[in-house]
Design an enzyme around this catalytic site. Structure first.
Site, PDB file in Angstrom:
ATOM      1  N   SER A 212       0.813  -1.210   0.000  1.00  0.00           N
ATOM      2  CA  SER A 212       0.000   0.000   0.000  1.00  0.00           C
ATOM      3  C   SER A 212       0.843   1.254   0.000  1.00  0.00           C
ATOM      4  O   SER A 212       2.003   1.268   0.409  1.00  0.00           O
ATOM      5  CB  SER A 212      -0.885   0.009   1.238  1.00  0.00           C
ATOM      6  N   LYS A 213       0.229   2.300  -0.474  1.00  0.00           N
ATOM      7  CA  LYS A 213       0.830   3.622  -0.552  1.00  0.00           C
ATOM      8  C   LYS A 213       1.333   4.102   0.797  1.00  0.00           C
ATOM      9  O   LYS A 213       2.331   4.802   0.884  1.00  0.00           O
ATOM     10  CB  LYS A 213      -0.248   4.591  -1.035  1.00  0.00           C
ATOM     11  N   ARG A 214       0.579   3.771   1.832  1.00  0.00           N
ATOM     12  CA  ARG A 214       0.923   4.204   3.178  1.00  0.00           C
ATOM     13  C   ARG A 214       2.327   3.785   3.579  1.00  0.00           C
ATOM     14  O   ARG A 214       3.039   4.516   4.241  1.00  0.00           O
ATOM     15  CB  ARG A 214      -0.056   3.589   4.184  1.00  0.00           C
TER      16      ARG A 214
ATOM     17  N   ASN B 271       4.694   2.141   1.347  1.00  0.00           N
ATOM     18  CA  ASN B 271       5.686   1.982   0.287  1.00  0.00           C
ATOM     19  C   ASN B 271       5.403   2.926  -0.871  1.00  0.00           C
ATOM     20  O   ASN B 271       4.295   3.428  -0.998  1.00  0.00           O
ATOM     21  CB  ASN B 271       5.625   0.551  -0.269  1.00  0.00           C
TER      22      ASN B 271
END
Length: 490
Positions: A257-259, A261
């Site tokens: 996930s963006k959170r 990585n």
RNA sequence: GGCGCCGUAGUGUAGCGGUUAACACAUCUGACUUUCGAGUCAGACAUCGUGGGUUCGAAUCCCACCGGCGUCCCCA
């Protein structure tokens, strides 16, 4: 062999998507087949303008430009191929016809339930610890009631009627046999009230009509597989082969996930990763060649990839190996290409570099150690600027360079190097001169070299002392040694 | 919670009934090269998720359990 990559234009290309595309592309190309790009823009609310261009740009950068479907022509989105259109929003009529067919055959039914009712139903089911599933409220409607509502233009969707007493099994190309019970599958919406299909309908219709042989997609689709299989059956079509690719994971093993990585291919590109490195890394996350080969060109991957060596378990997206691969690929760049890539950047900080006749020679020295292009100006700084030296770098406990002997070492270095003929001022020449001084003096090799390298570069990590001194020049080398001498006295 | 998938060093993987459990990255030792966080070489690091069973023999086969993840949207 025909394969496809079918992203939604909701943003940048995801690294997980790039990996799936890589596998799909490899499979198609190794047999001289077609790899096509289809755009799944059936959710009008999530479409992002410009996303299609972005995705194709990223694919191109990685070397995976599609040969059919949605392509870029002179920077413009275009379509190529005989099985189009390849953008789902342009295929609405096709979906509607197929949906009607299912309705007529009794495999699907209209549903007039409001979102509020569905939500209330789900809440109730959840409270009762039941699996949330459509309660088939609208399946009880009589033909008359349905016709009346339809005639009145009441908003509705079309739902797939799942046979609850069936067991559906399928041999997935990666996971092997997977089995689902009909009574655990929901009556999926096929056609939304806005007339757009859901993924499920569109996927089945398109992949059949576009004659796709193997569907590669993320594992998150596995639980929807029985619905798709049923659809193929109801249409009277042979389903394609399916390969559900393992997920890319965060450090904590949740779905990447963006959170936690960077997930967009563009971010890696902007950070300076080479496409060769990213592709190489991604290929090895979830696949192995069965040999000890680690470095792969795209061509090699296309040749060697096979689904039976694909991994079932999810893989943590761990950047350490990517960086190693990046270094390996940096080293493989032809020297001239490498120099061209960094020249402007270095020149911005050290204008002398732009006209430096020794530029190539110096660049060659750092290419062996560099990971990212942006490190180049810093790594080359001491060729164009006297380094700021301090005692912390010059002294080294490990090399036994201590305050009390430093002056002697400096003196020895200075005298030896100063006495050299200009013609001998090469890495080898310096080495010979120093070896001689070494045997005469009784110092350890490391003591001399550490001081020489630290004095010339000002840092504890750099290319070799001989090479650096040779490139910097005799006069400058001696000068920098004297700078250190001055430092002792101050 | 239902269903599904997965489970070998920190990470990525090999292994397909008999191996000192292999390789790469990372980390840590030691040696060597030309000093270095670079290179070469040698090592260290694994209760093969757990427990049972089958077998002379199991990471490999069977069962149970545990854990992780995915999915359960008129998202894809």
């Amino acid at each position: 062999m025909r394969t496809r990559f079918a992203p939604s234009p909701t943003g940048f290309l995801h690294v997980g998507g790039l990996r799936t595309a890589l596998y799909a592309c490899a499979l198609a190309k190794q047999n001289g087949g077609q790899f096509l790009l289809r755009i799944e823009d059936t959710d009008q609310e999530r479409n992002v303008p410009g996303a299609i261009e972005q995705i194709i740009h990223s694919l191109q950068w990685a070397g995976l430009a599609p040969t059919e479907g949605v392509v870029l022509q002179d920077g413009q989105v275009a379509q190529a191929g005989a099985k189009g259109p390849y953008i789902q929003s342009e295929r609405l009529e096709i979906y509607r016809k197929h949906a009607d067919l299912l309705h007529e055959r009794g495999y699907a039914y209209p549903c007039f339930c409001t979102k509020d009712r569905l939500e209330a139903m789900r809440k109730q089911q959840e409270a009762a610890h039941q699996a949330p599933m459509y309660d088939r409220h609208c399946l009880q409607l009589s033909t008359e009631e349905i016709d009346k509502k339809l005639a009145a233009g009441e908003p509705h969707v079309l739902r797939l009627k799942i046979p609850r007493d069936e067991v559906i099994s399928f041999e997935d190309d990666i996971r092997g046999l997977v089995t689902f019970r009909g009574d655990t599958i929901d009556d999926q919406v096929l056609l939304k009230s806005d007339g757009f299909p859901t993924y499920h309908l569109a996927h089945v219709v398109d992949d059949h009509l576009m004659e796709i042989d193997v569907v590669l997609r993320g594992e998150e689709w596995l639980s929807s597989l029985p619905k798709h299989l049923l659809l193929f059956q109801y249409f009277g079509w042979t389903p394609p082969r399916y390969a559900h690719v393992s997920l890319l994971l965060n450090k904590d093993k949740s779905k990447l996930s963006k959170r936690q990585n960077s997930v967009s291919v563009d971010e890696y590109r902007n950070k300076g990763y080479l496409p060769e490195a990213l592709i190489n890394f991604l290929a090895l996350l979830g696949w192995n060649p069965g040999t000890t080969q680690e470095i792969f060109t795209l061509e090699e991957l296309i040749q060697q990839f096979s689904l039976d060596r694909a991994q079932k378990a999810g893989a943590i997206f761990d950047l350490e190996k990517l960086d190693w691969l990046q270094g390996q690929w940096m080293r493989k760049l032809p020297l001239q290409d490498f120099a061209d890539r960094i020249r402007e950047d270095v020149g911005e900080q050290y204008s002398a570099a732009l006209t430096d006749p020794k530029f190539l020679e110096r660049v060659a020295l750092i290419q062996e150690r560099i990971i990212f292009f942006h490190e180049a100006p810093d790594m080359l700084s001491y060729f164009y600027q006297e380094p700021a030296v301090n005692m912390d770098v010059i002294l080294s406990a490990k090399q036994k360079v201590t305050t009390d002997i430093l002056a002697t070492i400096l003196d020895l270095l200075t005298k030896t190097l100063e006495g050299m003929a200009d013609a001998n001022w090469t890495a080898d020449g310096i080495k010979n001169a120093l070896e001689q001084a070494l045997t005469d003096s009784g110092f350890k090799r490391g003591q001399l070299l550490w001081v020489l390298r630290a004095a010339v570069t000002g840092r504890d990590y750099s290319p070799g002392a001989y090479e650096v001194a040779a490139s910097v020049g005799k006069e400058e080398t001696v000068k920098r040694l004297q700078n250190v001498n001055a430092l002792i006295k101050s």
